[in-house]
Enzyme design. Structure first.
Site, PDB file in Angstrom:
ATOM      1  CB  CYS B  42       3.929  22.691  31.803  1.00 36.18           C
ATOM      2  SG  CYS B  42       5.276  23.654  32.143  1.00 36.18           S
ATOM      3  CG  ASP B  44       0.067  18.700  33.195  1.00 36.12           C
ATOM      4  OD1 ASP B  44      -0.589  17.707  32.563  1.00 36.12           O
ATOM      5  OD2 ASP B  44       1.167  18.881  32.878  1.00 36.12           O
ATOM      6  CB  CYS B  68      -3.234  14.535  29.403  1.00 39.25           C
ATOM      7  SG  CYS B  68      -2.403  13.943  30.872  1.00 39.25           S
ATOM      8  CB  CYS B 111      -0.602  13.178  35.689  1.00 46.54           C
ATOM      9  SG  CYS B 111      -0.408  13.567  33.864  1.00 46.54           S
TER      10      CYS B 111
END
Ligand SMILES: Cc1ncc(COP(=O)(O)O)c(C=O)c1O
Lengths: 410, 140
Positions: B42, B44, B68, B111
């Site tokens: 994915c 992350d 990211c 995130c």
């Protein structure tokens, strides 16, 4: 050095100033419509278009009557694929089993989407999986051929990997079987020697803005002899371009495309050697200074100007952020929301994790060795920094197989 | 995509990067709670670690993140916020606060959610190592 450094020539190239210079008079002075038969304005514009047609033809070993000007490779592909399918269909619109088309999974969307459209319109399409090296071979095509195959469309060089398919061999096979052969040569033409006769190509797409010409102009080569290829026009109207593509010609763009072709032809051999040396430099520097990296695609059968490298244990977007001084393309199509890894890398069987952290670095006419050295330094530093941050790299170094961990996809 | 100043600051100068030991060591260390969330495919993965003292206060926190810029910034910020808090206080940190502090755009909200998950996972790991009753499993 001026920053950022442009290393995305597979996406587009700057116009060569010599191209711009050639185009300029056609905006203001020689502005006539080449379709105007009754006055010198029209004749002069037509002379400009004719000269450009010859320049394009010369670059690919064609006759100038075989060149159709379009708005770019997307249009050329649409015209070639839909136009040939419709012309050579085995049944009328609205029926099934209208014929079989062969293409590959990792073609450009400008080939895949027309093929998908044709599937909805009664054609059968085979999407070949490339080998792990990214290549489509004549053997793969041969195995996929059927009694009802009417068209094969395989790109000459892949736009993400630079891998070079067996085009002359595939062309030969198609000619032996009486099947029409189209190639999307957008990334190939202008960089590598091309001879549509020798290389057995029936239809070839190309684009101005990948070869230091302007955007919004391209060409489709349509073979006229042995065999003569016919197409159903898509865009209808004034009957320009022998009816293949109606619409007033983009004269300045066409003149620019012609000039761009002439320059590519003249400089190709030196340029190829120069770029290949740069590509080898960047690949060997990165693979020797970093572990767990891989250059994607066949080792040698690749264009000289681009390389696609996957970096284990670093994530693509943070990578792009860390190297913002160099303009490259990432292996995931995650321009914003969708974190979809590139379907091209997936087609090669590259895992999602590696596909997420891949860079396509594509060099061009104005790329210098200093820029390459700078890019190497930045990329190596970025990967090291991100690996210091990466829990996955730690696990890898501790001998933990991260594919064995039960991750919770979210 | 354009990043906010705070994301860039955390990305360029991440706070509290690291680990309190190898994977084996942190697993065995009763004073350390580890939260590992996300998935490589994915894009992350966050690993958040807290070191808790006898008073039940988080005296140190460290992170590592594969993700990211916004994911890195969210986990970096989480370590800053966790330090000095009790376990219960740590559990009050909400992803919306992270979104606000870092000015995350909508596409990056996941995130902050991941960072909140990592906090909860680290605290619950510490509690289970030390036989402390945890609240009902938290699911997103
Ligand atoms: C292989 C390939 N085909 C087609 C295209 C589309 O070309 P154009 O932008 O001229 O429509 C591109 C460029 O993006 C390409 O690389």
């Amino acid at each position: 050095m001026q920053l950022p450094v442009y290393m995305d020539h597979a996406a587009t190239t700057p116009c060569d100033p010599r191209v711009v210079e050639a185009m300029l008079p056609y905006f203001t002075q020689t502005f006539g419509n080449p379709g105007s038969r009754n006055h010198s304005f029209g004749w002069e514009a037509e002379a400009g278009v004719d000269a450009a047609r010859q320049q394009v033809a010369d670059l690919i070993g064609a006759d100038r009557k075989e060149i159709i000007f379009t708005s770019g490779a997307t249009e050329s592909n649409n015209l070639a694929i839909k136009g040939a399918a419709s012309m050579y269909a085995k049944g009328p619109a609205g029926t099934e089993k209208r014929g079989h088309i062969i293409t590959a999974m990792h073609e450009h969307k400008a080939v895949l989407d027309p093929c998908k459209r044709l599937q909805k319109e009664g054609f059968d399409v085979t999407y070949l999986a490339p080998g792990k090296d990214g290549l489509i071979t004549a053997k793969m095509i041969e195995e996929a051929m059927r009694e009802d195959t009417i068209l094969v469309t395989i790109m000459w060089a892949n736009n993400e990997l630079g891998t070079i398919n067996e085009i002359p061999e595939i062309g030969k096979l198609c000619h032996d079987r009486g099947v029409v052969f189209h190639t999307d040569a957008t990334q190939w033409v202008g960089k590598m020697p091309t001879d549509v006769t020798r290389d057995n190509v029936d239809l070839l797409s190309m684009s101005g803005h990948k070869i230091y010409g302007p955007k919004g102009v391209g060409a489709l080569y349509v073979r006229r002899r042995k065999p003569r290829i016919r197409l159903t026009a898509i865009q209808e109207g004034g009957g320009q371009e022998r009816g293949f593509r109606s619409g007033t010609l983009n004269v300045p763009g066409i003149v620019g495309l012609g000039k761009a072709c002439e320059l590519c032809a003249a400089e190709m051999d030196d340029e190829r050697e120069r770029l290949l040396a740069l590509r080898k430099k960047i690949e060997s520097a990165i693979t020797s200074q970093l572990d767990t990296v891989q250059v994607n695609g066949h080792a040698d059968k690749r264009l000289p100007n681009m390389t696609n490298i996957s970096f284990g244990f670093v994530e693509g977007e943070s990578m792009m952020m860390a190297i913002k001084e160099i303009a490259v393309s990432s292996g995931s199509a995650c321009t914003s929301a969708s974190l979809e890894p590139s379907y091209v890398l997936k087609a090669l069987g590259i895992g999602d994790d590696l596909a997420h952290s891949s860079l396509r670095i594509s060099m061009g006419r104005y790329t210098t060795e200093d820029q390459i050295d700078y890019a190497i330094e930045k990329i190596v530093a970025a990967v090291k920094k991100l690996r210091d941050l990466s829990p996955l790299y730690d696990m890898h170094n501790e001998g933990i197989d991260i594919t064995k961990i039960e991750w919770q996809a979210h | 995509m354009a990043y906010g100043d705070k994301v860039i600051d955390h990305y360029e100068n991440p706070r509290n990067v690291g680990s309190f030991g190898t994977q084996k060591e942190i697993k065995a260390d009763k004073n350390v709670g580890v939260g590992l969330v996300g998935a490589p495919e994915c894009g992350d993965v966050m690993q958040l670690q807290i070191k808790v003292n006898e008073q039940g206060t988080i005296e140190d926190a460290k992170f590592k993140c594969f993700g990211c810029g916004s994911a890195i910034a969210s986990s970096s910020l989480a370590t800053e916020w966790l330090k000095g808090k009790t376990l219960d206080e740590g559990l009050t940190i909400k992803n919306t606060q992270i979104v606000e502090e870092l000015s995350l755009p909508p596409v990056k909200i996941h995130c902050s959610v991941l960072a909140e998950d990592a906090i909860r996972a680290a605290i619950s790991d510490y509690k289970s190592k030390n036989g402390i009753e945890s609240e009902a499993a938290h699911a997103h």
